[in-house]
Design a protein around this motif. Structure first.
Motif, PDB file in Angstrom:
ATOM      1  N   GLY A 131       0.859  -1.166   0.000  1.00  0.00           N
ATOM      2  CA  GLY A 131       0.000   0.000   0.000  1.00  0.00           C
ATOM      3  C   GLY A 131       0.897   1.218   0.000  1.00  0.00           C
ATOM      4  O   GLY A 131       2.027   1.139   0.457  1.00  0.00           O
ATOM      5  N   PRO A 132       0.526   2.316  -0.522  1.00  0.00           N
ATOM      6  CA  PRO A 132      -0.700   2.563  -1.278  1.00  0.00           C
ATOM      7  C   PRO A 132      -0.649   1.959  -2.682  1.00  0.00           C
ATOM      8  O   PRO A 132       0.384   1.448  -3.098  1.00  0.00           O
ATOM      9  N   CYS A 133      -1.762   2.039  -3.373  1.00  0.00           N
ATOM     10  CA  CYS A 133      -1.890   1.435  -4.698  1.00  0.00           C
ATOM     11  C   CYS A 133      -1.977   2.532  -5.761  1.00  0.00           C
ATOM     12  O   CYS A 133      -2.706   3.504  -5.590  1.00  0.00           O
ATOM     13  N   LEU A 134      -1.221   2.358  -6.854  1.00  0.00           N
ATOM     14  CA  LEU A 134      -1.292   3.270  -8.002  1.00  0.00           C
ATOM     15  C   LEU A 134      -2.009   2.562  -9.137  1.00  0.00           C
ATOM     16  O   LEU A 134      -1.625   1.449  -9.519  1.00  0.00           O
ATOM     17  N   VAL A 135      -3.048   3.203  -9.689  1.00  0.00           N
ATOM     18  CA  VAL A 135      -3.855   2.597 -10.736  1.00  0.00           C
ATOM     19  C   VAL A 135      -4.003   3.586 -11.886  1.00  0.00           C
ATOM     20  O   VAL A 135      -4.418   4.725 -11.668  1.00  0.00           O
ATOM     21  N   PRO A 136      -3.674   3.185 -13.120  1.00  0.00           N
ATOM     22  CA  PRO A 136      -3.881   4.097 -14.250  1.00  0.00           C
ATOM     23  C   PRO A 136      -5.371   4.281 -14.525  1.00  0.00           C
ATOM     24  O   PRO A 136      -6.156   3.351 -14.372  1.00  0.00           O
ATOM     25  N   GLU A 137      -5.742   5.492 -14.944  1.00  0.00           N
ATOM     26  CA  GLU A 137      -7.153   5.764 -15.184  1.00  0.00           C
ATOM     27  C   GLU A 137      -7.719   4.995 -16.370  1.00  0.00           C
ATOM     28  O   GLU A 137      -8.927   4.819 -16.458  1.00  0.00           O
ATOM     29  N   ASP A 138      -6.881   4.513 -17.252  1.00  0.00           N
ATOM     30  CA  ASP A 138      -7.359   3.756 -18.414  1.00  0.00           C
ATOM     31  C   ASP A 138      -7.197   2.254 -18.181  1.00  0.00           C
ATOM     32  O   ASP A 138      -6.881   1.504 -19.089  1.00  0.00           O
ATOM     33  N   LEU A 139      -7.442   1.825 -16.977  1.00  0.00           N
ATOM     34  CA  LEU A 139      -7.289   0.437 -16.559  1.00  0.00           C
ATOM     35  C   LEU A 139      -7.880  -0.521 -17.594  1.00  0.00           C
ATOM     36  O   LEU A 139      -9.075  -0.505 -17.839  1.00  0.00           O
ATOM     37  N   PRO A 140      -7.036  -1.358 -18.239  1.00  0.00           N
ATOM     38  CA  PRO A 140      -7.538  -2.240 -19.286  1.00  0.00           C
ATOM     39  C   PRO A 140      -8.264  -3.477 -18.755  1.00  0.00           C
ATOM     40  O   PRO A 140      -9.085  -4.052 -19.436  1.00  0.00           O
ATOM     41  N   SER A 141      -7.950  -3.904 -17.560  1.00  0.00           N
ATOM     42  CA  SER A 141      -8.594  -5.094 -16.999  1.00  0.00           C
ATOM     43  C   SER A 141      -8.486  -5.017 -15.478  1.00  0.00           C
ATOM     44  O   SER A 141      -7.760  -4.181 -14.947  1.00  0.00           O
ATOM     45  N   PRO A 142      -9.170  -5.900 -14.754  1.00  0.00           N
ATOM     46  CA  PRO A 142      -9.069  -5.841 -13.285  1.00  0.00           C
ATOM     47  C   PRO A 142      -7.623  -5.956 -12.804  1.00  0.00           C
ATOM     48  O   PRO A 142      -6.816  -6.685 -13.370  1.00  0.00           O
ATOM     49  N   VAL A 143      -7.311  -5.189 -11.774  1.00  0.00           N
ATOM     50  CA  VAL A 143      -5.976  -5.167 -11.194  1.00  0.00           C
ATOM     51  C   VAL A 143      -6.087  -5.448  -9.695  1.00  0.00           C
ATOM     52  O   VAL A 143      -6.895  -4.824  -9.003  1.00  0.00           O
ATOM     53  N   ALA A 144      -5.280  -6.404  -9.207  1.00  0.00           N
ATOM     54  CA  ALA A 144      -5.201  -6.638  -7.773  1.00  0.00           C
ATOM     55  C   ALA A 144      -4.431  -5.480  -7.162  1.00  0.00           C
ATOM     56  O   ALA A 144      -3.277  -5.239  -7.502  1.00  0.00           O
ATOM     57  N   CYS A 145      -5.074  -4.731  -6.303  1.00  0.00           N
ATOM     58  CA  CYS A 145      -4.470  -3.528  -5.743  1.00  0.00           C
ATOM     59  C   CYS A 145      -3.658  -3.840  -4.483  1.00  0.00           C
ATOM     60  O   CYS A 145      -2.528  -3.387  -4.358  1.00  0.00           O
ATOM     61  N   PHE A 146      -4.234  -4.591  -3.575  1.00  0.00           N
ATOM     62  CA  PHE A 146      -3.494  -4.976  -2.376  1.00  0.00           C
ATOM     63  C   PHE A 146      -4.172  -6.155  -1.695  1.00  0.00           C
ATOM     64  O   PHE A 146      -5.339  -6.439  -1.933  1.00  0.00           O
ATOM     65  N   ASP A 147      -3.382  -6.838  -0.887  1.00  0.00           N
ATOM     66  CA  ASP A 147      -3.877  -7.957  -0.091  1.00  0.00           C
ATOM     67  C   ASP A 147      -4.158  -7.467   1.316  1.00  0.00           C
ATOM     68  O   ASP A 147      -3.450  -6.612   1.850  1.00  0.00           O
ATOM     69  N   VAL A 148      -5.208  -8.022   1.888  1.00  0.00           N
ATOM     70  CA  VAL A 148      -5.607  -7.684   3.240  1.00  0.00           C
ATOM     71  C   VAL A 148      -5.744  -8.983   4.013  1.00  0.00           C
ATOM     72  O   VAL A 148      -6.266  -9.969   3.488  1.00  0.00           O
ATOM     73  N   TRP A 149      -5.247  -8.994   5.227  1.00  0.00           N
ATOM     74  CA  TRP A 149      -5.489 -10.138   6.079  1.00  0.00           C
ATOM     75  C   TRP A 149      -5.650  -9.635   7.504  1.00  0.00           C
ATOM     76  O   TRP A 149      -5.262  -8.514   7.832  1.00  0.00           O
ATOM     77  N   ALA A 150      -6.268 -10.461   8.311  1.00  0.00           N
ATOM     78  CA  ALA A 150      -6.500 -10.099   9.702  1.00  0.00           C
ATOM     79  C   ALA A 150      -6.098 -11.260  10.588  1.00  0.00           C
ATOM     80  O   ALA A 150      -6.276 -12.420  10.225  1.00  0.00           O
ATOM     81  N   SER A 151      -5.547 -10.930  11.718  1.00  0.00           N
ATOM     82  CA  SER A 151      -5.228 -11.942  12.711  1.00  0.00           C
ATOM     83  C   SER A 151      -6.078 -11.676  13.945  1.00  0.00           C
ATOM     84  O   SER A 151      -6.481 -10.545  14.210  1.00  0.00           O
ATOM     85  N   ASP A 152      -6.386 -12.741  14.678  1.00  0.00           N
ATOM     86  CA  ASP A 152      -7.152 -12.623  15.909  1.00  0.00           C
ATOM     87  C   ASP A 152      -6.645 -13.711  16.842  1.00  0.00           C
ATOM     88  O   ASP A 152      -6.643 -14.887  16.483  1.00  0.00           O
ATOM     89  N   ALA A 153      -6.210 -13.332  18.019  1.00  0.00           N
ATOM     90  CA  ALA A 153      -5.610 -14.283  18.961  1.00  0.00           C
ATOM     91  C   ALA A 153      -6.625 -15.208  19.620  1.00  0.00           C
ATOM     92  O   ALA A 153      -6.241 -16.149  20.310  1.00  0.00           O
ATOM     93  N   ASP A 154      -7.921 -14.963  19.399  1.00  0.00           N
ATOM     94  CA  ASP A 154      -8.931 -15.841  19.979  1.00  0.00           C
ATOM     95  C   ASP A 154      -8.984 -17.168  19.233  1.00  0.00           C
ATOM     96  O   ASP A 154      -8.636 -17.251  18.052  1.00  0.00           O
ATOM     97  N   ASP A 155      -9.457 -18.191  19.912  1.00  0.00           N
ATOM     98  CA  ASP A 155      -9.590 -19.520  19.322  1.00  0.00           C
ATOM     99  C   ASP A 155     -10.977 -19.721  18.730  1.00  0.00           C
ATOM    100  O   ASP A 155     -11.932 -19.014  19.072  1.00  0.00           O
TER     101      ASP A 155
END
Length: 121
Positions: A15-39
């Protein structure tokens, strides 16, 4: 038995993500994940992005993971950047529906999407 006493933690890469305004096809911008210490169920996390826009799609990649894709055309002259809020919400509902009194725990993180200019005018 575990109790819901740990909030999830949001992680974004890159992050951050740069995307051209003439995007020709879908672009993966960023990955997101979450952690939680609960079981168990309390350790499961839902990921959402706001503000909601038709140009962005959150695609789940398994438990506690997602990829944010830019899928629609963006017009730099109309919007040059977006600040997205990534929210991780723990799975408090499954226990609450079973009659337990459970507090929903969340974490948020902000990430930018910058629309780069293309000579289209």
């Amino acid at each position: 038995e575990d109790v819901n006493d740990n909030a999830p933690v949001v992680h974004v890469s890159p992050g951050p993500c740069l995307v051209p305004e003439d995007l020709p096809s879908p672009v993966a911008c960023f990955d997101v994940w979450a952690s939680d210490a609960d079981d168990g169920a309390f350790g499961e996390v839902a990921i959402s992005v706001s503000p909601h826009t038709n140009a962005l799609v959150v695609q789940p990649q398994g438990v506690n993971n997602a990829t944010v894709h830019v899928v629609g055309p963006l017009d730099r002259e109309a919007v040059s950047s977006l600040t997205l809020t990534i929210t991780a919400t723990d799975n408090w509902r499954s226990v609450a529906q079973a009659g337990g009194a459970v507090v929903q725990l969340i974490d948020t993180s902000s990430v930018g999407v910058t629309v780069t200019d293309v000579n289209d005018n």
